[in-house]
Design a protein around this motif. Structure first.
Motif, PDB file in Angstrom:
ATOM      1  N   SER A  87       0.604  -1.124   0.311  1.00 20.04           N
ATOM      2  CA  SER A  87      -0.722  -0.379   0.130  1.00 20.04           C
ATOM      3  C   SER A  87       0.766   1.220   0.116  1.00 20.04           C
ATOM      4  O   SER A  87       2.312   1.589   0.877  1.00 20.04           O
ATOM      5  N   ILE A  88       0.611   2.519  -0.834  1.00 25.69           N
ATOM      6  CA  ILE A  88       1.167   3.069  -0.681  1.00 25.69           C
ATOM      7  C   ILE A  88       0.166   4.707  -0.439  1.00 25.69           C
ATOM      8  O   ILE A  88      -0.161   4.463  -1.197  1.00 25.69           O
ATOM      9  N   LYS A  89       0.816   5.522   0.065  1.00 26.96           N
ATOM     10  CA  LYS A  89       0.219   7.001   0.430  1.00 26.96           C
ATOM     11  C   LYS A  89       1.007   7.827  -0.744  1.00 26.96           C
ATOM     12  O   LYS A  89       1.972   7.492  -0.625  1.00 26.96           O
ATOM     13  N   ILE A  90       0.674   8.668  -1.650  1.00 25.02           N
ATOM     14  CA  ILE A  90       1.440   9.314  -2.737  1.00 25.02           C
ATOM     15  C   ILE A  90       0.799  11.226  -2.380  1.00 25.02           C
ATOM     16  O   ILE A  90      -0.168  11.057  -3.147  1.00 25.02           O
ATOM     17  N   PRO A  91       1.864  11.949  -1.956  1.00 30.29           N
ATOM     18  CA  PRO A  91       0.829  12.931  -1.826  1.00 30.29           C
ATOM     19  C   PRO A  91       1.025  14.308  -2.819  1.00 30.29           C
ATOM     20  O   PRO A  91       1.917  13.748  -3.770  1.00 30.29           O
ATOM     21  N   THR A  92       0.013  15.102  -3.232  1.00 32.45           N
ATOM     22  CA  THR A  92      -0.013  15.815  -4.059  1.00 32.45           C
ATOM     23  C   THR A  92       0.335  16.736  -3.884  1.00 32.45           C
ATOM     24  O   THR A  92       0.740  17.490  -2.844  1.00 32.45           O
ATOM     25  N   ASN A  93       0.704  18.083  -4.556  1.00 33.46           N
ATOM     26  CA  ASN A  93       0.366  19.345  -4.507  1.00 33.46           C
ATOM     27  C   ASN A  93       0.063  19.898  -3.293  1.00 33.46           C
ATOM     28  O   ASN A  93       0.099  21.382  -2.721  1.00 33.46           O
ATOM     29  N   ASP A  94      -1.262  19.894  -3.631  1.00 32.92           N
ATOM     30  CA  ASP A  94      -2.618  20.394  -3.135  1.00 32.92           C
ATOM     31  C   ASP A  94      -2.823  20.267  -1.682  1.00 32.92           C
ATOM     32  O   ASP A  94      -3.959  20.086  -0.884  1.00 32.92           O
ATOM     33  N   ASN A  95      -2.164  19.140  -1.111  1.00 30.56           N
ATOM     34  CA  ASN A  95      -2.559  18.829   0.048  1.00 30.56           C
ATOM     35  C   ASN A  95      -3.157  17.668   0.369  1.00 30.56           C
ATOM     36  O   ASN A  95      -4.235  17.050   1.764  1.00 30.56           O
ATOM     37  N   HIS A  96      -2.925  16.697  -0.847  1.00 29.22           N
ATOM     38  CA  HIS A  96      -4.009  15.282  -0.831  1.00 29.22           C
ATOM     39  C   HIS A  96      -3.580  14.152  -0.813  1.00 29.22           C
ATOM     40  O   HIS A  96      -2.259  14.268  -1.560  1.00 29.22           O
ATOM     41  N   ILE A  97      -4.032  13.367   0.152  1.00 27.04           N
ATOM     42  CA  ILE A  97      -3.361  12.295  -0.688  1.00 27.04           C
ATOM     43  C   ILE A  97      -4.600  10.954  -1.339  1.00 27.04           C
ATOM     44  O   ILE A  97      -5.214  10.377  -1.715  1.00 27.04           O
ATOM     45  N   ILE A  98      -3.019  10.006  -2.629  1.00 23.20           N
ATOM     46  CA  ILE A  98      -2.982   9.468  -3.765  1.00 23.20           C
ATOM     47  C   ILE A  98      -3.437   7.929  -2.689  1.00 23.20           C
ATOM     48  O   ILE A  98      -2.212   7.503  -2.783  1.00 23.20           O
ATOM     49  N   TYR A  99      -4.037   7.182  -2.466  1.00 25.50           N
ATOM     50  CA  TYR A  99      -4.370   5.758  -2.368  1.00 25.50           C
ATOM     51  C   TYR A  99      -4.124   4.868  -3.599  1.00 25.50           C
ATOM     52  O   TYR A  99      -4.856   4.899  -4.499  1.00 25.50           O
TER      53      TYR A  99
END
Length: 178
Positions: free
Chosen positions: A4-16
């Motif tokens: 499982s990976i959490k990818i941070p976005t530039n606008d402070n969201h997380i892509i799971y």
């Protein structure tokens, strides 16, 4: 192996995301982009792992939106948001692979069209209509007065179709008679 990976976005969201790796890494990755009302755990993405990993491909599937903490909500997204998130996913993982393939389904296809696909070796579009008999299956009805589709249930949005675009107009907080 599944990670499982959490990818941070530039606008402070997380892509799971979920990365499935082949036993002997071949440096080839397939990234799946789901469609409207979809998720990374739909059967065609989940079962694709069993097909592609033994053939030497790692797979990455991710949610464009989900109810998990800091994730995007569907009512906050449009195709350009999805395209930016696809770019974020590719940029996060591109240095680990020499070949990246994108597979899009339904709304995932125009989202890929609007992303930076320069790192993709090939792009595959899965038929968005296969297995779907009607929009009613997606709990959608067309409202003649408003001239748009209304999705009911867990998905709270309006969709209006225009040439080459789908516009998400906002979160539905009340019932509209159709």
């Amino acid at each position: 192996m599944e990670t499982s990976i959490k990818i941070p976005t530039n606008d402070n969201h997380i892509i799971y995301a979920t990365l499935n790796s082949h036993e002997s890494k071949k440096n080839k990755l397939i990234i799946f982009v789901h469609g409207l009302t979809g998720s990374q755990n739909e059967h065609h993405y989940f079962n694709a792992v069993k097909f592609f990993c033994p053939k030497g491909y790692d797979t990455l599937r991710f949610n464009l939106y989900t109810s998990k903490p800091q994730a995007r909500q569907l009512s906050e997204c449009d195709i350009s948001t999805h395209a930016k998130d696809i770019n974020t996913v590719i940029n996060f993982i591109k240095n680990d692979y020499t070949e990246i393939y994108l597979i899009g389904h339904s709304l995932g296809c125009p989202s890929i069209w609007n992303a930076n696909i320069s790192h993709a070796k090939k792009i595959i579009y899965w038929d968005p209509t296969k297995g779907m008999k009607s929009l009613e299956e997606k709990n959608a009805t067309y409202n003649n007065v408003l001239g748009l589709y209304i999705f009911r249930g867990d998905i709270r949005c309006f969709l209006r179709y225009a040439p080459k675009t789908i516009l998400i107009l906002g979160e539905m907080k009340y019932n509209i008679n159709t």
